[in-house]
Write a protein that holds these residues in place. Structure first.
Motif, PDB file in Angstrom:
ATOM      1  N   GLN A  95      -9.666 -10.614   2.744  1.00  0.00           N
ATOM      2  CA  GLN A  95      -9.602  -9.392   3.521  1.00  0.00           C
ATOM      3  C   GLN A  95      -9.423  -8.233   2.547  1.00  0.00           C
ATOM      4  OE1 GLN A  95      -6.218  -9.048   6.259  1.00  0.00           O
ATOM      5  NE2 GLN A  95      -7.714  -8.998   7.881  1.00  0.00           N
ATOM      6  N   ARG A  96     -10.219  -7.179   2.707  1.00  0.00           N
ATOM      7  CA  ARG A  96     -10.076  -6.022   1.818  1.00  0.00           C
ATOM      8  C   ARG A  96      -9.136  -5.010   2.467  1.00  0.00           C
ATOM      9  NH1 ARG A  96     -16.112  -4.293   0.998  1.00  0.00           N
ATOM     10  NH2 ARG A  96     -15.290  -2.964  -0.660  1.00  0.00           N
ATOM     11  N   SER A 110       0.835  -1.205   0.000  1.00  0.00           N
ATOM     12  CA  SER A 110       0.000   0.000   0.000  1.00  0.00           C
ATOM     13  C   SER A 110       0.868   1.253   0.000  1.00  0.00           C
ATOM     14  CB  SER A 110      -0.913   0.021   1.235  1.00  0.00           C
ATOM     15  OG  SER A 110      -1.830  -1.046   1.178  1.00  0.00           O
ATOM     16  N   ALA A 111       1.940   1.228   0.790  1.00  0.00           N
ATOM     17  CA  ALA A 111       2.864   2.369   0.815  1.00  0.00           C
ATOM     18  C   ALA A 111       3.464   2.582  -0.574  1.00  0.00           C
ATOM     19  CB  ALA A 111       3.969   2.124   1.846  1.00  0.00           C
ATOM     20  N   GLU A 144     -10.219   1.822  -1.791  1.00  0.00           N
ATOM     21  CA  GLU A 144      -9.943   0.383  -1.706  1.00  0.00           C
ATOM     22  C   GLU A 144      -8.775   0.051  -2.632  1.00  0.00           C
ATOM     23  OE1 GLU A 144     -13.113  -2.501  -2.124  1.00  0.00           O
ATOM     24  OE2 GLU A 144     -11.645  -4.076  -1.688  1.00  0.00           O
ATOM     25  N   VAL A 145      -7.757  -0.626  -2.084  1.00  0.00           N
ATOM     26  CA  VAL A 145      -6.561  -0.953  -2.870  1.00  0.00           C
ATOM     27  C   VAL A 145      -6.326  -2.469  -2.950  1.00  0.00           C
ATOM     28  CG1 VAL A 145      -5.467   1.273  -2.322  1.00  0.00           C
ATOM     29  CG2 VAL A 145      -5.021  -0.704  -0.854  1.00  0.00           C
ATOM     30  N   GLN A 183     -10.322  -4.752   6.252  1.00  0.00           N
ATOM     31  CA  GLN A 183     -11.741  -4.947   6.514  1.00  0.00           C
ATOM     32  C   GLN A 183     -12.119  -6.332   6.000  1.00  0.00           C
ATOM     33  OE1 GLN A 183     -14.251  -1.417   5.584  1.00  0.00           O
ATOM     34  NE2 GLN A 183     -15.478  -2.879   4.427  1.00  0.00           N
ATOM     35  N   PRO A 184     -12.855  -7.108   6.794  1.00  0.00           N
ATOM     36  CA  PRO A 184     -13.216  -8.446   6.311  1.00  0.00           C
ATOM     37  C   PRO A 184     -14.086  -8.353   5.058  1.00  0.00           C
ATOM     38  CG  PRO A 184     -14.037  -8.047   8.562  1.00  0.00           C
ATOM     39  CD  PRO A 184     -13.405  -6.789   8.106  1.00  0.00           C
TER      40      PRO A 184
END
Ligand code: C5P
Length: 222
Positions: free
Chosen positions: A76-77, A40-41, A84-85, A70-71
């Motif tokens: 897992q999202r 993500s970074a 959202e990535v 987030q489930p």
């Protein structure tokens, strides 16, 4: 023992997240994919044209972004702030750039602190490269998951085909070996097996077999 810490480290595409998720589900523990945080970074840095080896700029960037899990229905999202990535951090572009970002000291310091906070919430299965050695050195169960480069490339190849990505197998083998090399030779928290980790070679094992093996190791520590 309740609320144990279980760490699963190992090289790229060894099946860490697949196994970690299944173990977390069985034990009703939290699952934390630390690779998703480094990815993500990297995604945000590429998007905002932050130099991938500019430690100070990356630290500032991380101070302005929140990585959240987030489930989801099947997986897992992953969210960065409100974006959202989940899928976009799995592209070859991210995979081929993430090791540079992950080698920066402040990046590791900031993400390690976030990972320890997540682990403090309860029973946890955390996967990555340095979880047993640096993030959670007192974990009760440490697994080091490995498989041959060829087998890992084949697994990634099949996953890619299902997603419509058509990278040749030989390229995947090269990319996986290159990422392992970078992750194992960096100065801070390189990929290494913790002294008290149990190595599991999954080259010729199926998913259920690996899960059973890890569960047996967990039961011994309970
Ligand atoms: O596990 P995954 O392949 O998603 O990790 C992506 C990259 O993030 C790794 O190749 C490594 O450079 C970095 N990483 C790390 N420390 C971790 C987890 C991942 O340096 N604990």
């Amino acid at each position: 023992k309740e609320n144990m810490q279980i760490t699963i480290d190992g090289p790229a595409s060894a099946g860490k997240s697949t196994i970690a998720k299944l173990i977390a589900k069985k034990l009703q523990y939290i699952y934390c994919d630390t690779g998703a945080m480094y990815r993500s970074a990297t995604y945000v840095a590429l998007k905002n044209k932050v130099r991938l080896d500019d430690d100070a700029a990356l630290a500032q960037m991380l101070g302005q972004m929140t990585i959240r899990f987030q489930p989801g229905e099947t997986e897992q999202r992953v969210f960065v702030n409100d974006e959202e990535v989940t899928d976009v951090i799995r592209t070859p572009e991210i995979a081929n750039n993430v090791s540079v970002v992950a080698a920066q000291p402040s990046v590791r310091e900031i993400l390690t602190a976030q990972q320890r906070k997540i682990a403090a919430q309860g029973g946890i299965v955390m996967d990555g490269r340095d979880i047993g050695t640096a993030v959670l050195p007192h974990a009760q169960v440490k697994i080091f998951l490995i498989a041959s480069v060829h087998e890992r490339a084949v697994r990634r190849y099949k996953e890619n085909v299902a997603k419509g990505i058509n990278t040749p197998l030989a390229t995947l083998e090269q990319e996986i070996a290159a990422r392992d090399q970078k992750d194992s030779t960096r100065k801070i928290s390189p990929l290494t097996k913790a002294k008290d980790a149990i190595e599991v070679d999954t080259t010729s094992m199926g998913i259920e077999e690996v899960v059973a093996k890890v569960m047996a190791i967990v039961k011994e520590k309970e």
